[in-house]
Each structure stands twice: as structure tokens, then as C-alpha cells.
Design an enzyme around this catalytic site. Sequence first.
Site, PDB file in Angstrom:
ATOM      1  N   ALA A  65      18.768  36.635   7.235  1.00  0.00           N
ATOM      2  CA  ALA A  65      19.789  35.630   6.930  1.00  0.00           C
ATOM      3  C   ALA A  65      19.409  34.345   7.667  1.00  0.00           C
ATOM      4  O   ALA A  65      18.679  34.382   8.667  1.00  0.00           O
ATOM      5  CB  ALA A  65      21.146  36.136   7.379  1.00  0.00           C
ATOM      6  N   GLY A 109      18.307  40.558   7.238  1.00  0.00           N
ATOM      7  CA  GLY A 109      18.787  40.551   5.854  1.00  0.00           C
ATOM      8  C   GLY A 109      17.664  40.752   4.851  1.00  0.00           C
ATOM      9  O   GLY A 109      17.911  41.237   3.740  1.00  0.00           O
ATOM     10  N   GLU A 112      17.310  44.373   4.632  1.00  0.00           N
ATOM     11  CA  GLU A 112      18.512  44.905   3.965  1.00  0.00           C
ATOM     12  C   GLU A 112      18.471  44.623   2.461  1.00  0.00           C
ATOM     13  O   GLU A 112      18.847  45.472   1.649  1.00  0.00           O
ATOM     14  CB  GLU A 112      19.757  44.294   4.606  1.00  0.00           C
ATOM     15  CG  GLU A 112      19.939  44.790   6.035  1.00  0.00           C
ATOM     16  CD  GLU A 112      20.945  43.980   6.833  1.00  0.00           C
ATOM     17  OE1 GLU A 112      20.831  42.737   6.863  1.00  0.00           O
ATOM     18  OE2 GLU A 112      21.858  44.584   7.410  1.00  0.00           O
ATOM     19  N   GLU A 132      18.390  41.856  14.579  1.00  0.00           N
ATOM     20  CA  GLU A 132      19.622  41.098  14.837  1.00  0.00           C
ATOM     21  C   GLU A 132      20.104  41.231  16.276  1.00  0.00           C
ATOM     22  O   GLU A 132      20.729  40.318  16.818  1.00  0.00           O
ATOM     23  CB  GLU A 132      20.741  41.554  13.883  1.00  0.00           C
ATOM     24  CG  GLU A 132      20.552  41.139  12.439  1.00  0.00           C
ATOM     25  CD  GLU A 132      19.777  42.145  11.591  1.00  0.00           C
ATOM     26  OE1 GLU A 132      19.083  43.016  12.171  1.00  0.00           O
ATOM     27  OE2 GLU A 132      19.858  42.061  10.353  1.00  0.00           O
TER      28      GLU A 132
HETATM   29  N1  CAA Z   1      16.550  31.816   9.540  1.00  0.00           N
HETATM   30  C1  CAA Z   1      16.241  30.505   9.526  1.00  0.00           C
HETATM   31  N2  CAA Z   1      14.997  30.030   9.697  1.00  0.00           N
HETATM   32  C2  CAA Z   1      14.019  30.927   9.899  1.00  0.00           C
HETATM   33  C3  CAA Z   1      14.256  32.302   9.938  1.00  0.00           C
HETATM   34  C4  CAA Z   1      15.605  32.746   9.746  1.00  0.00           C
HETATM   35  N3  CAA Z   1      15.928  34.043   9.716  1.00  0.00           N
HETATM   36  N4  CAA Z   1      13.090  32.946  10.183  1.00  0.00           N
HETATM   37  C5  CAA Z   1      12.149  31.993  10.282  1.00  0.00           C
HETATM   38  N5  CAA Z   1      12.697  30.764  10.106  1.00  0.00           N
HETATM   39  C6  CAA Z   1      12.028  29.460  10.149  1.00  0.00           C
HETATM   40  C7  CAA Z   1      11.652  29.086  11.556  1.00  0.00           C
HETATM   41  O1  CAA Z   1      12.761  28.493  12.241  1.00  0.00           O
HETATM   42  C8  CAA Z   1      10.537  28.094  11.312  1.00  0.00           C
HETATM   43  O2  CAA Z   1      11.096  26.848  10.930  1.00  0.00           O
HETATM   44  P1  CAA Z   1      10.492  25.469  11.566  1.00  0.00           P
HETATM   45  O3  CAA Z   1       9.065  25.425  11.083  1.00  0.00           O
HETATM   46  O4  CAA Z   1      11.371  24.427  10.950  1.00  0.00           O
HETATM   47  O5  CAA Z   1      10.586  25.602  13.025  1.00  0.00           O
HETATM   48  C9  CAA Z   1       9.850  28.668  10.093  1.00  0.00           C
HETATM   49  O6  CAA Z   1      10.800  29.549   9.473  1.00  0.00           O
HETATM   50  C10 CAA Z   1       8.616  29.481  10.431  1.00  0.00           C
HETATM   51  O7  CAA Z   1       8.998  30.449  11.397  1.00  0.00           O
HETATM   52  P2  CAA Z   1       8.213  30.682  12.781  1.00  0.00           P
HETATM   53  O8  CAA Z   1       7.606  29.387  13.247  1.00  0.00           O
HETATM   54  O9  CAA Z   1       9.122  31.373  13.709  1.00  0.00           O
HETATM   55  O10 CAA Z   1       7.037  31.634  12.259  1.00  0.00           O
HETATM   56  P3  CAA Z   1       6.255  32.733  13.085  1.00  0.00           P
HETATM   57  O11 CAA Z   1       5.135  33.180  12.213  1.00  0.00           O
HETATM   58  O12 CAA Z   1       5.920  32.251  14.446  1.00  0.00           O
HETATM   59  O13 CAA Z   1       7.311  33.959  13.277  1.00  0.00           O
HETATM   60  C11 CAA Z   1       8.989  35.505  12.525  1.00  0.00           C
HETATM   61  C12 CAA Z   1       7.771  34.653  12.167  1.00  0.00           C
HETATM   62  C13 CAA Z   1       8.588  36.630  13.499  1.00  0.00           C
HETATM   63  C14 CAA Z   1       9.522  36.115  11.241  1.00  0.00           C
HETATM   64  C15 CAA Z   1      10.065  34.598  13.202  1.00  0.00           C
HETATM   65  O14 CAA Z   1      10.275  33.450  12.366  1.00  0.00           O
HETATM   66  C16 CAA Z   1      11.383  35.272  13.402  1.00  0.00           C
HETATM   67  O15 CAA Z   1      11.533  36.049  14.331  1.00  0.00           O
HETATM   68  N6  CAA Z   1      12.389  34.947  12.535  1.00  0.00           N
HETATM   69  C17 CAA Z   1      13.741  35.449  12.672  1.00  0.00           C
HETATM   70  C18 CAA Z   1      13.852  36.912  12.259  1.00  0.00           C
HETATM   71  C19 CAA Z   1      15.268  37.393  12.475  1.00  0.00           C
HETATM   72  O16 CAA Z   1      15.785  37.433  13.583  1.00  0.00           O
HETATM   73  N7  CAA Z   1      15.929  37.819  11.364  1.00  0.00           N
HETATM   74  C20 CAA Z   1      17.282  38.310  11.386  1.00  0.00           C
HETATM   75  C21 CAA Z   1      18.243  37.192  10.993  1.00  0.00           C
HETATM   76  S1  CAA Z   1      19.944  37.636  11.200  1.00  0.00           S
HETATM   77  C22 CAA Z   1      20.337  38.552   9.806  1.00  0.00           C
HETATM   78  O17 CAA Z   1      19.514  38.767   8.937  1.00  0.00           O
HETATM   79  C23 CAA Z   1      21.771  39.036   9.726  1.00  0.00           C
HETATM   80  C24 CAA Z   1      22.034  40.022   8.636  1.00  0.00           C
HETATM   81  O18 CAA Z   1      21.833  41.213   8.788  1.00  0.00           O
HETATM   82  C25 CAA Z   1      22.579  39.601   7.337  1.00  0.00           C
END
Ligand code: CAA
Length: 258
Positions: A65, A109, A112, A132
Site C-alpha cells: 500500500a 499489500g 496480499e 508492515e
Molecule cells: N509506498 C510508497 N512508495 C513506495 C513504496 C510504498 N509501499 N515502496 C517503495 N516506494 C517508493 C520509494 O519511496 C521510492 O520513491 P522515491 O524514489 O521517490 O524515493 C521508490 O518507490 C523506490 O523505492 P526504494 O528507493 O526504496 O527502492 P529500493 O530498491 O531501495 O527498495 C523496497 C525496494 C525494499 C521494496 C523498499 O522500497 C521498501 O521497503 N518499500 C516498502 C515496502 C513496505 O513496507 N510495504 C508495506 C506497505 S504497508 C501495506 O501494504 C499495508 C497493507 O497491508 C494494505
Amino acid sequence: MEYQNILVETKEKVGLITLNRPKALNALNDQLMDELGFALKAFDKDEAIACIVITGSEKAFAAGADIGAMANYTYMDAYKNDYITRNWEQIRQIRKPVIAAVAGYALGGGCELAMMCDFIIAAENAKFGQPEIKLGTLPGAGGTQRLPRAISKSKAMDMCLTARMMDAVEAERAGLVSRIVPLEKLLEETLAAANTIAAMSLPIIMMVKDSVNRAYETTLSEGVQYERRLFHSSFGTDDQKEGMKAFMEKRPANFTNK
Ligand code: CAA
């Protein structure tokens, strides 16, 4: 609807939806999920389509998400408007098969969403996780419920509590994904699987999906009874007559979806 966050195409009898927010690794915001729900329902209604594929990019199916969008939500925003997850369960209402073709990250998400599809074909670089807990929250679109059913309580607890990612090999071994294919062949192999399904009788495809899904909602004896009703009802279709006749005549069946 004009799509801003997904690409929608038709490949013969397969509807292909590509999540398309590459700068945010296909993070799932409400707009994207509204578009996805709309596109899925349109394919479900389209008589020319028999199977649907959802995919992302080589780097990410979806990284979860959209954290930026939800970071400042209050409880009242989330509860009253059902933000983030308001239309996710719509995917479960789709009656035609939906296959997730997953490359790269399928996190939060994203994992999921993949689990809400009927089966998952993974590229070798796929990574699944429910991270999360690191954000001070928990899976909110079925992760704590579907993961234990898919991969066992022990592995689900491990993933949801430690936030560790599972690679494609572990995911296949655990039963989360049905097959692993080389990254460059992900779409080709998934479309081939979708076309194999699409060559069957559409009403029977829908009955099979319906019946397998019952296994997750009911007891074994009720589920077997449900399956038996559908099995018997298949004898009311022209396609059952054609399928069995074709077998006896040693020729391919020509289904008419009737
Ligand atoms: N939401 C918003 N933006 C996201 C995102 C997310 N879930 N995941 C990645 N992005 C964005 C980053 O902010 C970044 O944007 P900028 O270039 O503007 O800074 C861009 O995508 C590229 O990401 P990274 O620079 O972080 O890329 P990376 O290769 O270094 O890492 C990754 C990749 C490990 C996937 C890392 O991006 C990450 O950990 N993302 C978050 C994963 C996460 O925590 N997901 C769970 C979300 S909560 C949820 O999903 C709730 C639910 O159950 C419904």
C-alpha cells in the site's frame, strides 16, 4: 474509465492488467485500486474474455500500500472512509480466474493482492513479504488470514513478525506460488497458462474456480456437497456433452460456452 495507474490490454481471450506506477514500485493507492477493480469487473463482464492476468514490472509486482498516501491518516480517516483497503475484496467477487504474474517485490499489500488472485506464477527474482510490522502497523488486506492458509501458521507468523522476505524458491516450496519461471519468460508463460484455461468451457472454468474457493470458506463435508452440486449441474451444459463426445471420438473438443 481513463486509467492513470494501470495498463489494460486484451490478448486473445485473456485480459491483461499491468500495474503501472513504476516510480513508486507500483505502490497501491486508492486510485490504483479503484482502477484495478473497474478493469477487473469490465473483463469479468466481457464475454470474449475467459481469464485475467495481473502483473507488475520486472522490479516490483507491488511494494505494498502507498505509505506516503497513508502516513498521516487518522483512525477516523481510515475507519470512516475505509481508506487503503476499501475495495480490495472486490477482487474476490471476480468469477473468472485471475492469475498473478509476479516479478520482483510483492510486499505488504502487494503480497496480499497476489494472494487474492487464484494462483501465482513467480519469476525467479520474486520476493514476497509482509513487512508492515516495521511501519508500526500490520497487514490490512488479508495477509494475516490468507498467509497461514497458504503456507502454514509457522511460516506466516515468521514472515509477519520478523518482516523477512521469502524468495521464489521458498515460496514455491511453501505452496504460495504454483510455479517459478525465468524472469524473461514470466509474461509468456503466464499468458500460456491463461490461454490453456481460456480454451476450456467458460461456465465450467467458473464452476471450478467457485468450487476450489469454497474449500477456504466451509467445512470439508459442506465443500464436497457443494462440489457435487456443481459437478451434477455440469451435465446440464452442452460443453459436457461435447467434451465427452470429443474424447470418445479422439478429437479436440469444440466448446461453445453453453
Ligand atoms: N509506498 C510508497 N512508495 C513506495 C513504496 C510504498 N509501499 N515502496 C517503495 N516506494 C517508493 C520509494 O519511496 C521510492 O520513491 P522515491 O524514489 O521517490 O524515493 C521508490 O518507490 C523506490 O523505492 P526504494 O528507493 O526504496 O527502492 P529500493 O530498491 O531501495 O527498495 C523496497 C525496494 C525494499 C521494496 C523498499 O522500497 C521498501 O521497503 N518499500 C516498502 C515496502 C513496505 O513496507 N510495504 C508495506 C506497505 S504497508 C501495506 O501494504 C499495508 C497493507 O497491508 C494494505
